[in-house]
Design a protein around this motif. Structure first.
Motif, short mmCIF file in Angstrom:
data_model
loop_
_atom_site.label_atom_id
_atom_site.label_comp_id
_atom_site.label_asym_id
_atom_site.label_seq_id
_atom_site.Cartn_x
_atom_site.Cartn_y
_atom_site.Cartn_z
N CYS A 30 50.89 34.86 45.89
CA CYS A 30 50.75 35.62 44.64
C CYS A 30 49.37 36.29 44.59
N ILE A 31 48.33 35.55 44.93
CA ILE A 31 46.97 36.09 44.90
C ILE A 31 46.84 37.27 45.85
N GLU A 32 47.35 37.11 47.06
CA GLU A 32 47.23 38.18 48.06
C GLU A 32 47.97 39.44 47.62
N LEU A 33 49.13 39.28 47.04
CA LEU A 33 49.88 40.45 46.57
C LEU A 33 49.20 41.11 45.37
N CYS A 34 48.57 40.31 44.53
CA CYS A 34 47.82 40.90 43.40
C CYS A 34 46.67 41.74 43.94
N GLY A 35 45.99 41.25 44.97
CA GLY A 35 44.93 42.03 45.58
C GLY A 35 45.45 43.32 46.18
N ARG A 36 46.60 43.25 46.79
CA ARG A 36 47.16 44.44 47.44
C ARG A 36 47.53 45.54 46.44
N PHE A 37 48.05 45.14 45.30
CA PHE A 37 48.55 46.14 44.36
C PHE A 37 47.68 46.30 43.12
N GLY A 38 46.47 45.77 43.18
CA GLY A 38 45.47 46.08 42.18
C GLY A 38 45.68 45.52 40.79
N ILE A 39 46.22 44.32 40.70
CA ILE A 39 46.36 43.70 39.39
C ILE A 39 45.61 42.36 39.39
N ALA A 40 45.35 41.84 38.18
CA ALA A 40 44.61 40.59 38.06
C ALA A 40 45.39 39.45 38.68
N PRO A 41 44.73 38.53 39.37
CA PRO A 41 45.40 37.39 39.98
C PRO A 41 45.86 36.38 38.93
N PRO A 42 46.65 35.40 39.31
CA PRO A 42 47.08 34.36 38.37
C PRO A 42 45.89 33.71 37.67
N GLU A 43 46.07 33.37 36.41
CA GLU A 43 44.98 32.79 35.63
C GLU A 43 44.49 31.48 36.25
N GLY A 44 43.17 31.33 36.28
CA GLY A 44 42.58 30.11 36.80
C GLY A 44 42.83 29.89 38.27
N TYR A 45 43.02 30.96 39.03
CA TYR A 45 43.43 30.82 40.43
C TYR A 45 42.39 30.05 41.26
N ALA A 46 41.10 30.28 41.02
CA ALA A 46 40.07 29.61 41.82
C ALA A 46 40.09 28.11 41.59
N VAL A 47 40.24 27.70 40.34
CA VAL A 47 40.30 26.27 40.02
C VAL A 47 41.55 25.65 40.62
N ARG A 48 42.66 26.37 40.53
CA ARG A 48 43.90 25.86 41.07
C ARG A 48 43.84 25.75 42.59
N LEU A 49 43.17 26.69 43.25
CA LEU A 49 43.02 26.63 44.70
C LEU A 49 42.15 25.46 45.13
N GLU A 50 41.19 25.10 44.31
CA GLU A 50 40.23 24.06 44.67
C GLU A 50 40.93 22.76 45.06
N LYS A 51 41.99 22.40 44.36
CA LYS A 51 42.67 21.14 44.64
C LYS A 51 43.36 21.13 46.00
N PHE A 52 43.59 22.35 46.55
CA PHE A 52 44.29 22.44 47.83
C PHE A 52 43.34 22.54 49.03
N ILE A 53 42.05 22.69 48.79
CA ILE A 53 41.09 22.83 49.88
C ILE A 53 41.16 21.67 50.87
#
Length: 278
Positions: free
Chosen positions: A210-233
């Protein structure tokens, strides 16, 4: 003959050293990418802006030098597109296959080019009804029905028990596009292995695509994406980061290319696709 043979050997050694240096640079760049949720999120958005064309290691090198890059092509590819490279420009060394041989080549950022022909960038805000067209392009990938529901809190949600993807009728089309790719991936995972759609790995892939596609088409990424990604590091501690990021890229590129075909750029000419694969 001996001199010629030595020269060839020297040339081979030089090329091997060049490849080794780029491989090492890729590994260092990818380690920086997977440092935390913020760095990974910025990387995925950047790779999306590059239309998921460059592979994971090459993308990391380009974004390291040009964090806001929107396109990175070789000298010949930019010329074929109708743009020239600035004389003072220094390219980014990447790995690519030429005639079935792995070699080092240079790519140049869009900001290092000039010409009368603008670079066509496809965004959901570019043309009329683009968001709706993008949703329509994603629909064939969905293995379950897509239905309206006022009972859910998220703009889009896959419900395994209902075997359907639901969206709020009061959500915008951009909000639906922001989350629909992830719901589609969850639905596919559930279809092939019941009960797996809520597993951490599936949730991780759903969010990152979802994040990558948002970057591709110029829209805001899912809310809180950085915090949500942190748990998967921690997932990267015992896996090959390059392979994981490549899997994500392939999923994002497959979905993104289908969407882009439904959203033609304003400029009729198409950008040549870099043939980088490492």
């Amino acid at each position: 003959m001996n001199g010629a043979r030595l020269n060839i050997e020297d040339w081979k050694q030089k090329k091997e050293l060049e490849r080794g240096a780029v491989i090492a640079a890729q590994q260092n760049a990818l380690r920086a990418v997977t440092q935390n949720g913020e760095t990974l999120g910025r990387y995925l958005l950047g790779r999306g802006r590059l239309a998921s064309k460059l592979t994971s290691g090459n993308t990391a090198l380009v974004l390291q030098e040009f964090p806001d890059s929107q396109a990175a092509l070789t000298f010949q590819e930019w010329q074929a597109f109708g743009r020239n490279i600035s004389k003072s420009a220094k390219g980014v060394s990447i790995l690519a296959y030429q005639n079935d041989c792995l070699t080092v080549e240079k790519v140049f950022d869009l900001s290092q080019t000039y010409g009368n022909k603008p670079y066509p960038i496809v965004l959901l805000t570019t043309g009329e009804n683009y968001a709706q067209k993008a949703l329509t392009a994603l629909a064939p990938f969905c293995p379950v029905p897509i239905r309206k529901s006022k009972e859910i809190e998220d703009p889009v949600l896959f419900v395994p028990e209902g075997q359907a993807i639901f969206y709020r009728p009061d959500s915008t089309e951009q909000q639906r596009f922001r989350y629909l790719p992830g719901a589609i991936l969850q639905a596919y995972a559930e279809y092939y292995e019941p009960g797996v759609s809520q597993a951490d790995q599936v949730q991780f892939y759903s969010l990152t695509v979802c994040i990558e596609l948002c970057g591709r088409f110029g829209i805001a990424p899912p809310e809180g994406y950085a915090v949500r990604l942190e748990k998967f590091i921690p997932l990267f501690e015992h896996t090959d980061a390059r392979k994981v990021l490549e899997d994500i890229r392939e999923l994002a590129r497959t979905l993104g290319d289908s969407v882009q075909k439904a959203l033609p750029p304003r400029e009729p000419a198409q950008t040549p696709v870099p043939k980088t694969i490492l």
